[in-house]
Design a protein around this motif. Structure first.
Motif: not given
Lengths: 337, 266
Positions: A73, A75, A93, A98, A101, A109-110, A128, B92, B94-95, B97-98
């Motif tokens: 992914s 990371l 990245r 991104l 994916m 949580t995001q 996005f 926290r 990571s989300p 960075l995605l």
């Protein structure tokens, strides 16, 4: 796209971990000279996954599953090896990658906790760069599939774990990813919620054709969702192939289940194989796979009418996996499907 | 592509979130102004005891300086170096960075929201302090005009400097020491402990060469009206130079930091 959507060659990740013994002396020594230990999390794996496939990634804790997903992914940077997902090198990245994916991790949580999920969705829509009609269509679809209507207007912190997971799923999939990495998506959920998430993932794959790589500790997830599994242990792939063939390839035995009539319930069957369990007249025997037919025939011949029922089974998939991980079974990687 | 719609959405969500923590924001703001007010009170006491001034600084000058410094400190404030360690260690980050948006942008939005939320109350407090200490400003209209780019540069510089420190969390688990070191350096070199013109010459020279004064003391001097046009331009040149250096350093460290990132807890 021609060729696999995910292709991995010799991917390796080594973590450098600070190592120190307990006690004051060790603490003082570590101030002067730090000792590091190298931990190989992923040890040169190869993988190729085609568009639209749902692949189960199996392995015990620390096997390297999540590390692999994190590398794919973007990371984590790998220590060595190559990977391409949707034509991109993940750890570069790029925004274009991104946007196509998603990595969804159970219990992570995001969303912003203090505001309703619907408001977080609007932020994700802009990040996005999803146009209005597409956003409305996807949101409607996700709301319907995950039964989110009563949830998305409540502050996230007021949702239960299961409810939050569903909302997290929606947040992670709003941008319509072509590749989805699911890490323990049903972790900590009750049986009914697990089942709903499984149905959702199946439907997601059917409707959008997304390629899904899934890790789970629950065999039910794997059995319900995948036809192909990749078994990883100590960072290496032990098996890559059809789930249906896993038992045949990795368990060198079959199970004979004999049910004896009342008068013969105590008959000793150990001459035919290893007795695994005995429950009244019901006896489970483990026999070498190659000898299974011959042993079954012998039992029928020898016991005759004392036998009420006889079945020949592959061991349960959990048992096979358990044997592999505890080092009882074949150690070499088995042929790729 | 433009970032405007993203910022609009982030600001909207951020204001909704901040609305639930208004009291906390105000407490943070009050906490941040305690120190300059203490310094102001101390210098006023010393100046009064010495006949009303120290090295040409009257009570009114000190009041004006510390009111301006408090205002500048609040406008330039950045705290992401404190938060980032937690984000890295708790997974926290990571989300963020995605997503196709640099994590820095979330901090910019948080920063703007905090300042907009606390500015009205801060303004009232500073007016009250000005009046009660008889602050004496030498500010000309051009000083106010020059203050605008100077405070923007100061805020950007402090923000980027904070990100440089924050990025060290990719390698170090605890960043408190680096943060404390930065705060102590600001204490001396940024003009918090005293206006820089009251410092020994060698300390003044060091302050002009280091980035800290350009983050707080320099825009304070412009707003207070104690610099000439040439000095104001020199200050902004110094701020711009340090901003470029800090930005380049951040980009360099960030790229390497991502390579070292272990995505623990995520």
């Amino acid at each position: 796209m021609n060729g696999p959507v995910i292709s991995v060659r010799g991917l390796r990740k080594v973590y450098k971990v600070h190592e120190r013994e307990t006690g004051l002396g060790a603490t003082m020594r570590s101030l002067v000279r730090r000792r590091f230990k190298e931990v190989v999390a992923v040890d040169g794996i190869d993988l190729a996954i085609d568009s639209g496939e749902v692949v189960g990634f199996l392995g015990p804790n620390g096997a390297g599953k999540t590390t692999t997903l994190k590398m794919l992914s973007g990371l984590l940077y790998p220590t060595a090896g190559e990977a391409k997902v949707l034509g991109h090198i993940p750890w570069q990245r790029e925004d274009t990658y991104l946007r196509r994916m998603a990595l969804l991790m159970g219990n992570r949580t995001q969303l912003v906790w203090d505001i309703p999920a619907a408001d977080s969705f609007l932020v994700l829509k802009e990040i996005f760069r999803i146009d209005d009609p597409t956003y409305r269509r996807r949101l409607d679809e996700l709301v319907e599939l995950l039964e989110l209507q009563p949830l998305i207007h409540k502050p996230v912190r007021q949702l239960s774990l299961g409810e939050r997971m569903k909302v997290e799923f929606a947040a992670g999939l709003l941008h319509g990813p072509d590749v989805v990495f699911l890490d323990e998506p049903t972790l900590g959920l009750d049986v009914s919620m697990q089942s709903r998430i499984r149905t959702f993932v199946k439907e997601l794959n059917r409707r959008s054709g997304a390629t899904i790589l899934l890790t789970s500790h629950y065999m039910d997830d794997i059995v319900a969702l995948t036809k192909r599994v990749v078994v990883i242990h100590h960072g290496r792939i032990l098996y890559d192939g059809a789930l249906a063939d896993l038992a045949e390839r990795m368990a060198p035995y079959k199970l004979v289940v004999a049910t004896l009539r009342d008068g013969a319930a105590d008959t000793d069957l150990s001459v035919y194989g290893d007795v695994v369990s005995r429950d009244g007249g019901r006896v489970r025997l483990q026999v070498p796979r190659a000898l299974a037919a011959e042993r079954t025939a012998r039992i029928i011949g020898d016991l005759g009418t004392a036998l009420a029922d006889l079945t020949l089974e592959d061991p349960a998939i959990e048992e096979v996996i358990d044997r592999v991980f505890s080092g009882e079974s074949v150690g070499e990687k088995v042929a790729v499907a | 592509m433009t970032l405007v719609p993203i910022y609009r959405a982030l600001l909207l969500a951020g204001f909704q979130q901040a609305a639930q923590y208004r009291v906390q924001s105000l407490l943070w703001m009050l906490f941040a102004i305690i120190r300059p007010v203490i310094f102001l009170a101390a210098w006023v006491a010393v100046a009064t005891a010495q006949g009303g001034s120290i090295a040409g600084y009257s009570v009114g000058d000190f009041a004006a300086y510390y009111v301006c410094l408090t205002f500048v400190s609040q406008l330039a404030m950045a705290w992401n170096s404190h938060e980032f360690e937690w984000e890295v260690n708790q997974g926290r980050l990571s989300p963020k960075l995605l997503r196709p948006l640099h994590p820095l942008h979330y901090s910019v939005v948080d920063n703007i929201i905090f300042k907009l939320n606390t500015l009205p109350v801060l303004g009232l407090i500073l007016v009250a302090i000005s009046l009660s200490f008889g602050a004496r400003y030498a500010t000309q209209p051009w000083h106010v005009v020059a203050f605008v780019p100077s405070i923007i540069l100061a805020a950007a510089l402090l923000f980027m400097f904070n990100w440089v420190i924050a990025s060290l969390a990719f390698w170090a688990t605890r960043m408190r020491t680096a943060n404390t070191l930065f705060q102590r350096a600001s204490f001396v070199f940024a003009g918090q402990i005293a206006p820089i013109s009251l410092m020994p010459v060698w300390l003044q020279a060091m302050s002009f060469g280091l980035p800290f004064w350009y983050m707080q003391g320099a825009p304070t001097e412009i707003l207070k009206g104690s610099v000439t046009v040439e000095q104001a331009l020199l200050i902004m040149a110094g701020q711009s130079l340090w901003l470029v250096v800090t930005y380049v350093a951040f980009r360099w460290i960030w790229r390497r930091g991502l390579r070292a990132y272990q995505a623990v807890g995520a």
